[in-house]
Design a protein around this motif. Structure first.
Motif, PDB file in Angstrom:
ATOM      1  N   ALA A   1       0.840  -1.209   0.000  1.00 61.69           N
ATOM      2  CA  ALA A   1       0.000   0.000   0.000  1.00 61.69           C
ATOM      3  C   ALA A   1       0.871   1.253   0.000  1.00 61.69           C
ATOM      4  N   VAL A   2       0.470   2.217  -0.794  1.00 65.65           N
ATOM      5  CA  VAL A   2       1.154   3.510  -0.865  1.00 65.65           C
ATOM      6  C   VAL A   2       0.096   4.601  -0.794  1.00 65.65           C
ATOM      7  N   PRO A   3       0.220   5.557   0.105  1.00 66.11           N
ATOM      8  CA  PRO A   3      -0.753   6.657   0.133  1.00 66.11           C
ATOM      9  C   PRO A   3      -0.629   7.508  -1.127  1.00 66.11           C
ATOM     10  N   PHE A   4      -1.756   7.827  -1.737  1.00 61.30           N
ATOM     11  CA  PHE A   4      -1.752   8.569  -2.996  1.00 61.30           C
ATOM     12  C   PHE A   4      -1.744  10.075  -2.767  1.00 61.30           C
ATOM     13  N   GLY A   5      -2.212  10.503  -1.600  1.00 60.90           N
ATOM     14  CA  GLY A   5      -2.315  11.933  -1.317  1.00 60.90           C
ATOM     15  C   GLY A   5      -1.030  12.714  -1.517  1.00 60.90           C
ATOM     16  N   PRO A   6       0.111  12.236  -0.992  1.00 56.83           N
ATOM     17  CA  PRO A   6       1.359  12.985  -1.180  1.00 56.83           C
ATOM     18  C   PRO A   6       1.741  13.161  -2.638  1.00 56.83           C
ATOM     19  N   PHE A   7       1.463  12.155  -3.477  1.00 55.53           N
ATOM     20  CA  PHE A   7       1.833  12.247  -4.886  1.00 55.53           C
ATOM     21  C   PHE A   7       0.880  13.164  -5.657  1.00 55.53           C
ATOM     22  N   LEU A   8      -0.398  13.140  -5.298  1.00 51.32           N
ATOM     23  CA  LEU A   8      -1.339  14.091  -5.888  1.00 51.32           C
ATOM     24  C   LEU A   8      -0.924  15.521  -5.544  1.00 51.32           C
ATOM     25  N   SER A   9      -0.540  15.722  -4.301  1.00 49.67           N
ATOM     26  CA  SER A   9      -0.120  17.055  -3.849  1.00 49.67           C
ATOM     27  C   SER A   9       1.144  17.492  -4.560  1.00 49.67           C
ATOM     28  N   LEU A  10       2.113  16.572  -4.682  1.00 49.42           N
ATOM     29  CA  LEU A  10       3.355  16.899  -5.373  1.00 49.42           C
ATOM     30  C   LEU A  10       3.089  17.201  -6.846  1.00 49.42           C
ATOM     31  N   GLY A  11       2.149  16.467  -7.446  1.00 49.46           N
ATOM     32  CA  GLY A  11       1.816  16.696  -8.842  1.00 49.46           C
ATOM     33  C   GLY A  11       1.259  18.083  -9.096  1.00 49.46           C
ATOM     34  N   VAL A  12       0.315  18.502  -8.275  1.00 49.37           N
ATOM     35  CA  VAL A  12      -0.276  19.824  -8.483  1.00 49.37           C
ATOM     36  C   VAL A  12       0.718  20.918  -8.116  1.00 49.37           C
ATOM     37  N   PHE A  13       1.550  20.679  -7.133  1.00 44.60           N
ATOM     38  CA  PHE A  13       2.584  21.661  -6.770  1.00 44.60           C
ATOM     39  C   PHE A  13       3.541  21.879  -7.942  1.00 44.60           C
ATOM     40  N   ALA A  14       4.021  20.782  -8.533  1.00 45.10           N
ATOM     41  CA  ALA A  14       4.946  20.892  -9.666  1.00 45.10           C
ATOM     42  C   ALA A  14       4.272  21.549 -10.863  1.00 45.10           C
ATOM     43  N   GLY A  15       3.023  21.168 -11.128  1.00 45.79           N
ATOM     44  CA  GLY A  15       2.312  21.727 -12.275  1.00 45.79           C
ATOM     45  C   GLY A  15       2.095  23.224 -12.155  1.00 45.79           C
ATOM     46  N   VAL A  16       1.713  23.667 -10.948  1.00 40.06           N
ATOM     47  CA  VAL A  16       1.490  25.098 -10.717  1.00 40.06           C
ATOM     48  C   VAL A  16       2.802  25.860 -10.762  1.00 40.06           C
ATOM     49  N   LEU A  17       3.830  25.310 -10.126  1.00 42.51           N
ATOM     50  CA  LEU A  17       5.114  26.000 -10.052  1.00 42.51           C
ATOM     51  C   LEU A  17       5.736  26.157 -11.439  1.00 42.51           C
ATOM     52  N   LEU A  18       5.642  25.098 -12.267  1.00 47.68           N
ATOM     53  CA  LEU A  18       6.210  25.143 -13.614  1.00 47.68           C
ATOM     54  C   LEU A  18       5.279  25.830 -14.609  1.00 47.68           C
ATOM     55  N   ASP A  19       4.033  26.057 -14.173  1.00 51.42           N
ATOM     56  CA  ASP A  19       3.031  26.699 -15.033  1.00 51.42           C
ATOM     57  C   ASP A  19       2.904  25.932 -16.345  1.00 51.42           C
ATOM     58  N   LEU A  20       2.616  24.632 -16.232  1.00 54.84           N
ATOM     59  CA  LEU A  20       2.592  23.758 -17.404  1.00 54.84           C
ATOM     60  C   LEU A  20       1.546  24.171 -18.432  1.00 54.84           C
ATOM     61  N   ARG A  21       0.496  24.810 -17.995  1.00 56.74           N
ATOM     62  CA  ARG A  21      -0.544  25.239 -18.945  1.00 56.74           C
ATOM     63  C   ARG A  21       0.034  26.183 -19.992  1.00 56.74           C
ATOM     64  N   LYS A  22       0.901  27.104 -19.571  1.00 56.72           N
ATOM     65  CA  LYS A  22       1.518  28.045 -20.512  1.00 56.72           C
ATOM     66  C   LYS A  22       2.563  27.365 -21.357  1.00 56.72           C
ATOM     67  N   LEU A  23       3.226  26.338 -20.788  1.00 59.52           N
ATOM     68  CA  LEU A  23       4.235  25.629 -21.570  1.00 59.52           C
ATOM     69  C   LEU A  23       3.613  24.782 -22.668  1.00 59.52           C
ATOM     70  N   LEU A  24       2.403  24.261 -22.388  1.00 62.14           N
ATOM     71  CA  LEU A  24       1.735  23.392 -23.339  1.00 62.14           C
ATOM     72  C   LEU A  24       0.958  24.165 -24.401  1.00 62.14           C
ATOM     73  N   PHE A  25       0.493  25.355 -24.027  1.00 58.88           N
ATOM     74  CA  PHE A  25      -0.332  26.127 -24.968  1.00 58.88           C
ATOM     75  C   PHE A  25       0.233  27.541 -25.131  1.00 58.88           C
TER      76      PHE A  25
END
Length: 251
Positions: free
Chosen positions: A227-251
């Protein structure tokens, strides 16, 4: 010291002080203990920690990572959380120049930090953090210039709805709890602050981070039965996405 450097130094100090409080919350909240009383004390010898032994980062270094009274080791997590909170305060100011937006994201990342560490320890995501965070996300959106309440509600519905569907699939169809209901509420919270794009960051980047963590364990033990808790990875994912501003990089 230049004025701007002094501002960032003060932000780091304030963040580190809040990080010291986060350590209390991380330890006490899942144990149903008051986060206010009693004052901070050593969990081993129960001695009250004096103010001069409770200075973020500095006291840990001066005490060489040990309790002054009984010599029990102080977990390295304590100064790491304090430092992380300090850096979050600075990062939010650098990333979001508008003060209110920076404040909203600092609170957002702080809740994710606390929730992730509790989830890692206990496989629990307290409602006071997820539901409370959801309320914060919706209410704060009423006053944001970069984000509307419609986007907040849509993000909460998509994030929570997607994971509710997955949760019901595992419970009703596969008859196993492959996903905790706390993750459903966590995703609603994430969506309420960063909208549908934030939900996408959490799901896709979080899955990648989770796989990178789990893959060595799978290879070493040759089993998927862990078993692995998913919460930390979901949190890390959104943190990285917001920090890198992936929406602007993709579009």
């Amino acid at each position: 010291m230049p004025l701007q450097a002094m501002e960032y130094a003060l932000l780091f100090i304030l963040g580190a002080i809040l990080g010291s409080f986060y350590n209390v919350v991380i330890h006490r909240l899942p144990r149903n203990l008051s986060i206010i009383t009693p004052p901070s004390h050593c969990p081993h010898c129960k001695k009250k920690i004096s103010w001069y032994d409770n200075i973020p980062l500095i006291s840990y270094l001066l005490l060489r990572g040990k309790c002054r009274h009984c010599g029990a080791p102080i977990p390295i997590r304590y100064p790491l959380v304090e430092a992380s909170s300090g850096f979050l305060a600075v990062l939010c100011k650098l990333k979001f120049q508008e003060p209110y937006t920076a404040f909203v994201f600092f609170v957002f990342f702080s809740i994710l930090l606390v929730a992730s560490l509790i989830d890692w320890d206990t496989f629990l995501l307290p409602d006071s953090l997820t539901i409370g965070g959801l309320a914060f996300g919706v209410i704060s959106s009423l006053f944001r210039r970069d984000f509307s309440v419609v986007e907040s509600l849509a993000g909460a519905l998509v994030g929570g709805g997607l994971f509710l569907t997955l949760y019901l699939y595992y419970v009703k169809v596969r008859k196993v709890e492959g996903l905790g209901f706390g993750d459903v509420k966590l995703m609603a919270f994430i969506g309420s602050v960063v909208g549908i794009w934030g939900v996408m960051y959490a799901v896709f980047l979080g899955s990648i981070f989770g796989l990178l963590y789990a893959l060595p364990i799978i290879i070493k033990n040759r089993t998927l039965q862990f078993a692995v808790p998913f919460g930390p990875f979901l949190s890390l994912g959104v943190f990285a996405g917001v920090l890198l501003d992936l929406r602007k990089l993709l579009f």
